[in-house]
Design an enzyme around this catalytic site. Sequence first.
Site, PDB file in Angstrom:
ATOM      1  N   ALA A  43       1.781  -2.390   5.312  1.00 15.68           N
ATOM      2  CA  ALA A  43       1.865  -3.826   5.585  1.00 15.68           C
ATOM      3  C   ALA A  43       3.285  -4.338   5.351  1.00 15.68           C
ATOM      4  O   ALA A  43       3.807  -5.133   6.147  1.00 15.68           O
ATOM      5  CB  ALA A  43       0.861  -4.569   4.704  1.00 15.68           C
ATOM      6  N   ASP A 247      13.732  -6.849  -8.793  1.00 17.07           N
ATOM      7  CA  ASP A 247      12.450  -6.173  -8.531  1.00 17.07           C
ATOM      8  C   ASP A 247      12.618  -5.346  -7.255  1.00 17.07           C
ATOM      9  O   ASP A 247      12.757  -5.907  -6.166  1.00 17.07           O
ATOM     10  CB  ASP A 247      11.337  -7.226  -8.351  1.00 17.07           C
ATOM     11  N   ALA A 250       9.098  -2.626  -2.680  1.00 17.18           N
ATOM     12  CA  ALA A 250       9.212  -2.810  -1.223  1.00 17.18           C
ATOM     13  C   ALA A 250      10.637  -2.656  -0.685  1.00 17.18           C
ATOM     14  O   ALA A 250      10.885  -2.942   0.488  1.00 17.18           O
ATOM     15  CB  ALA A 250       8.610  -4.123  -0.753  1.00 17.18           C
ATOM     16  N   ALA A 251      11.571  -2.168  -1.521  1.00 22.06           N
ATOM     17  CA  ALA A 251      12.937  -1.932  -1.017  1.00 22.06           C
ATOM     18  C   ALA A 251      12.903  -0.894   0.114  1.00 22.06           C
ATOM     19  O   ALA A 251      13.468  -1.103   1.191  1.00 22.06           O
ATOM     20  CB  ALA A 251      13.837  -1.438  -2.142  1.00 22.06           C
ATOM     21  N   GLY A 252      12.214   0.226  -0.161  1.00 19.99           N
ATOM     22  CA  GLY A 252      12.125   1.280   0.855  1.00 19.99           C
ATOM     23  C   GLY A 252      11.377   0.795   2.091  1.00 19.99           C
ATOM     24  O   GLY A 252      11.761   1.106   3.228  1.00 19.99           O
ATOM     25  N   ASP A 253      10.323   0.030   1.891  1.00 20.04           N
ATOM     26  CA  ASP A 253       9.524  -0.469   3.030  1.00 20.04           C
ATOM     27  C   ASP A 253      10.361  -1.402   3.901  1.00 20.04           C
ATOM     28  O   ASP A 253      10.318  -1.329   5.127  1.00 20.04           O
ATOM     29  CB  ASP A 253       8.291  -1.226   2.519  1.00 20.04           C
ATOM     30  N   GLY A 289       8.273  -9.503  -6.078  1.00 19.51           N
ATOM     31  CA  GLY A 289       7.091  -9.264  -5.245  1.00 19.51           C
ATOM     32  C   GLY A 289       7.409  -8.421  -4.031  1.00 19.51           C
ATOM     33  O   GLY A 289       8.575  -8.166  -3.704  1.00 19.51           O
TER      34      GLY A 289
HETATM   35  P1  ATP Z   1      10.479   1.548  -3.328  1.00 17.07           P
HETATM   36  O1  ATP Z   1       9.460   2.626  -3.583  1.00 17.07           O
HETATM   37  O2  ATP Z   1      10.948   0.803  -4.573  1.00 17.07           O
HETATM   38  O3  ATP Z   1      10.149   0.625  -2.204  1.00 17.07           O
HETATM   39  P2  ATP Z   1      12.108   3.697  -2.331  1.00 17.07           P
HETATM   40  O4  ATP Z   1      12.191   4.673  -3.457  1.00 17.07           O
HETATM   41  O5  ATP Z   1      11.239   4.011  -1.186  1.00 17.07           O
HETATM   42  O6  ATP Z   1      11.816   2.237  -2.876  1.00 17.07           O
HETATM   43  P3  ATP Z   1      14.947   3.316  -2.448  1.00 17.07           P
HETATM   44  O7  ATP Z   1      15.725   4.515  -2.121  1.00 17.07           O
HETATM   45  O8  ATP Z   1      14.816   2.942  -3.900  1.00 17.07           O
HETATM   46  O9  ATP Z   1      13.542   3.430  -1.719  1.00 17.07           O
HETATM   47  O10 ATP Z   1      15.555   2.028  -1.741  1.00 17.07           O
HETATM   48  C1  ATP Z   1      15.641   1.890  -0.335  1.00 17.07           C
HETATM   49  C2  ATP Z   1      16.915   1.169   0.018  1.00 17.07           C
HETATM   50  O11 ATP Z   1      16.895  -0.141  -0.596  1.00 17.07           O
HETATM   51  C3  ATP Z   1      18.180   1.837  -0.508  1.00 17.07           C
HETATM   52  O12 ATP Z   1      18.645   2.835   0.381  1.00 17.07           O
HETATM   53  C4  ATP Z   1      19.125   0.655  -0.649  1.00 17.07           C
HETATM   54  O13 ATP Z   1      19.732   0.323   0.578  1.00 17.07           O
HETATM   55  C5  ATP Z   1      18.194  -0.486  -1.040  1.00 17.07           C
HETATM   56  N1  ATP Z   1      18.169  -0.634  -2.507  1.00 17.07           N
HETATM   57  C6  ATP Z   1      17.273  -0.145  -3.384  1.00 17.07           C
HETATM   58  N2  ATP Z   1      17.609  -0.450  -4.656  1.00 17.07           N
HETATM   59  C7  ATP Z   1      18.757  -1.161  -4.578  1.00 17.07           C
HETATM   60  C8  ATP Z   1      19.637  -1.781  -5.543  1.00 17.07           C
HETATM   61  N3  ATP Z   1      19.391  -1.720  -6.859  1.00 17.07           N
HETATM   62  N4  ATP Z   1      20.731  -2.428  -5.064  1.00 17.07           N
HETATM   63  C9  ATP Z   1      21.002  -2.498  -3.729  1.00 17.07           C
HETATM   64  N5  ATP Z   1      20.211  -1.949  -2.786  1.00 17.07           N
HETATM   65  C10 ATP Z   1      19.116  -1.284  -3.195  1.00 17.07           C
HETATM   66  O1  RIB Z   2       6.243   0.227  -1.619  1.00 20.52           O
HETATM   67  C1  RIB Z   2       5.726  -0.836  -2.340  1.00 20.52           C
HETATM   68  C2  RIB Z   2       4.235  -0.882  -2.200  1.00 20.52           C
HETATM   69  O2  RIB Z   2       3.686   0.301  -2.752  1.00 20.52           O
HETATM   70  C3  RIB Z   2       3.545  -2.013  -2.938  1.00 20.52           C
HETATM   71  O3  RIB Z   2       3.443  -3.193  -2.174  1.00 20.52           O
HETATM   72  C4  RIB Z   2       2.208  -1.405  -3.349  1.00 20.52           C
HETATM   73  O4  RIB Z   2       1.127  -1.987  -2.694  1.00 20.52           O
HETATM   74  C5  RIB Z   2       2.316   0.092  -3.049  1.00 20.52           C
HETATM   75  O5  RIB Z   2       1.634   0.421  -1.902  1.00 20.52           O
END
Ligand code: ATP
Ligand code: RIB
Length: 307
Positions: A43, A247, A250-253, A289
């Site tokens: 989502a 927080d 959802a950074a990766g998403d 969030g």
């Molecule tokens: P999550 O599971 O928290 O959604 P993830 O492990 O799938 O994240 P990350 O590699 O942590 O993915 O983050 C994805 C992208 O978000 C990074 O490549 C970067 O561009 C951005 N990002 C994440 N953390 C930071 C940070 N502390 N400052 C700036 N950009 C960030």
């Molecule tokens: O990537 C972030 C998401 O992981 C959260 O919104 C949570 O629901 C889990 O699926």
Amino acid sequence: MSNKIAVLGSINVDTTYHVERFPQPGETISALSKSSAAGGKGANQAVAAVRSGAKTYFIGKVGDDNEGQFMLESLKGEGIDTTCIRVDKGHGTGTAAITLDANGQNDIMVYGGANQALTIDDLTGTASVFDDIDFLISQFETPQVVTAAAFKEAKEHDVTTILNPAPAKTIHPDLLKYTDVITPNETESALISGIELTDEDSMVKTAQFFADHGVRYTLITLGSKGVFYSTPKDHGLVPAFKVKAVDTTAAGDTFIGATASQLDKNLDNVEEALVYGQRASSLTVQQMGAMPSIPTGDQVKAALNRD
Ligand code: ATP
Ligand code: RIB
């Protein structure tokens, strides 16, 4: 013309517990506060894509409960086509319990519920979606066997497939051969390839591992360090934007959905698209969030113009 994207994946309602520090095993601590928001990897990725202007479809499952109704309304309200979201009578809507500490670090525990009840039969009736889209995105919060079937169908429709192998799990043997772009983080990458990411050489070797299994494009997200990319022509590391993260949920998403919204169908502009995706994620990590923190295309462009 905007990209047309389908996301096959998870839908969760997230509850975040804000704590000073994480509890030790066996320890009980008090949360400073608690908040709830729409989430789920699938989502979130769909919302990131639609907020950046992509025509977006969702294929997934919710429970026959208030959370399911809330999530269906939320996704519809974003302008996402929800006609391929099924309602399951036997399982509750997915939920996630997130612990967020004072440094912005999180731990997430997911109850899959209806997400895990998604079956290949649920793909019946989705042919018109496959006829329309340019990209199909999926993750590991719904059964991999369904993603493998959908990716196979996508390839038959000349649709580019993007696999976000999260959360970290071993991979269904068929999946990589139908995947065009893979977007693991460091942990997921090491689990699938068996190669620990210690330096650029190990990332190049990882990309070669994926290429040997038929995946032409590798984008490894490295948190605040940025993204390593490898294409048939080129590879490199694009640094993240320097911001203060409160927080990272959802950074990766956000990165995946926003990047996909900007990709050329022939994947010729990966480096440019991933700068946009990282700018979008840099805004996400500055807000609390999952879904509420995902920026619109106008917000991402304004931030890029300020840089
Ligand atoms: P999550 O599971 O928290 O959604 P993830 O492990 O799938 O994240 P990350 O590699 O942590 O993915 O983050 C994805 C992208 O978000 C990074 O490549 C970067 O561009 C951005 N990002 C994440 N953390 C930071 C940070 N502390 N400052 C700036 N950009 C960030
Ligand atoms: O990537 C972030 C998401 O992981 C959260 O919104 C949570 O629901 C889990 O699926």
